[in-house]
Write an enzyme that holds these catalytic residues in place. Structure first.
Site, PDB file in Angstrom:
ATOM      1  N   ASP A  75       0.813  -1.142  -0.019  1.00  0.00           N
ATOM      2  CA  ASP A  75      -0.018   0.054   0.158  1.00  0.00           C
ATOM      3  C   ASP A  75       0.980   1.370   0.046  1.00  0.00           C
ATOM      4  O   ASP A  75       1.994   1.220   0.589  1.00  0.00           O
ATOM      5  CB  ASP A  75      -0.679  -0.006   1.128  1.00  0.00           C
ATOM      6  CG  ASP A  75      -1.911  -1.098   1.365  1.00  0.00           C
ATOM      7  OD1 ASP A  75      -1.840  -1.966   0.327  1.00  0.00           O
ATOM      8  OD2 ASP A  75      -2.688  -1.304   2.239  1.00  0.00           O
ATOM      9  N   ASP A 124     -15.336  -5.946   1.255  1.00  0.00           N
ATOM     10  CA  ASP A 124     -14.488  -5.829   2.711  1.00  0.00           C
ATOM     11  C   ASP A 124     -15.955  -6.007   3.810  1.00  0.00           C
ATOM     12  O   ASP A 124     -17.005  -5.169   3.618  1.00  0.00           O
ATOM     13  CB  ASP A 124     -13.961  -4.590   3.053  1.00  0.00           C
ATOM     14  CG  ASP A 124     -12.897  -4.207   1.844  1.00  0.00           C
ATOM     15  OD1 ASP A 124     -12.070  -5.221   1.725  1.00  0.00           O
ATOM     16  OD2 ASP A 124     -12.765  -3.321   1.307  1.00  0.00           O
TER      17      ASP A 124
END
Length: 244
Positions: A7, A129
């Site tokens: 990330d 998610d």
């Protein structure tokens, strides 16, 4: 397979705790060297998230993304604020292998169905998610700040008509915690959706976690923080997956 994850926020490798931008840890890594090593060890695909793009698509880290693509020929799947066909075309043109679609799978379902038809199910990964309460897997979007009334199962059913193939499923409570993955979650969804190639994400901290996840029959495991913090090496992770 094992999918190493990076990330990036403001050009630096970072991990967030449960998606919280206020709880972040930056890592001083030599990305180029990491990618060389991963290629050498036989990594088949990398997972990349542009956290600037996630927050604001106008702030996409384009120069960084171009650099990363020029570093390696390992296929890369990219996520972070991908909202339009223009975004997708631009990322494919840069050389990314797959795009990861999150919030739009909830807020713009007609378009996402169209993308699955246009680009093919091998090019699109849905990132779903979940917050799990009483075994109800409710999906959260927009950097996990917004809860929805959709369940994981409902969304997979909705997109199955377009030959959905790749689903990256994260238990939000596990993300960035090194507290172990939610094995029960993956056992359940793999058993229910036999045509989906699930990517498990969140909580992996030991080689035993890899073994446990492989036994659920998920297709892939995304590993970020454990590799960045050298809990084990990519070589050990790959060997563990192949052996199991």
């Amino acid at each position: 397979m094992i999918i190493p994850a990076f990330d990036f926020l403001e050009g630096k490798a970072v991990r967030l705790h449960q998606g919280n931008y206020l709880e972040k840890k930056f890592y001083d890594i030599d990305l180029y060297q990491n990618l060389i090593n991963y290629k050498k060890q036989g990594v088949k695909i990398i997972h990349l998230v542009d956290l600037n793009g996630t927050k604001n698509i106008k702030n996409r880290q384009l120069n960084l993304l171009k650099d990363i693509i020029s570093y390696t020929n390992i296929p890369i799947q990219i996520g972070g604020g991908i909202r339009t066909e223009k975004d997708i075309n631009m990322l494919f043109k840069l050389g990314f292998k797959r795009v990861v679609i999150g919030s739009s799978a909830i807020t713009n379902q007609i378009e996402v169905k169209k993308w699955l038809r246009i680009y093919g199910s091998n090019k699109i990964v849905l990132a779903l998610d979940v917050k799990i309460i009483n075994n109800i897997k409710k999906i959260s979007i927009n950097g996990w700040l917004q809860d929805t009334n959709f369940t994981l199962e409902e969304i997979i059913d909705i997109f199955s008509s377009e030959n959905l193939k790749h689903v990256l499923c994260t238990d939000i409570s596990k993300d960035g915690t090194l507290s172990g993955p939610n094995i029960t979650l993956y056992k359940e969804i793999v058993k229910k959706f036999k045509n989906i190639k699930f990517q498990a994400s969140g909580g992996v901290s030991t080689l035993s976690d890899i073994i446990s996840l492989k036994q659920t029959r998920v297709n892939s495991i995304i590993i970020g923080r454990s590799l960045l913090e050298k809990k084990f090496t990519i070589k050990e992770a790959l060997k563990c997956w192949q052996k199991e």
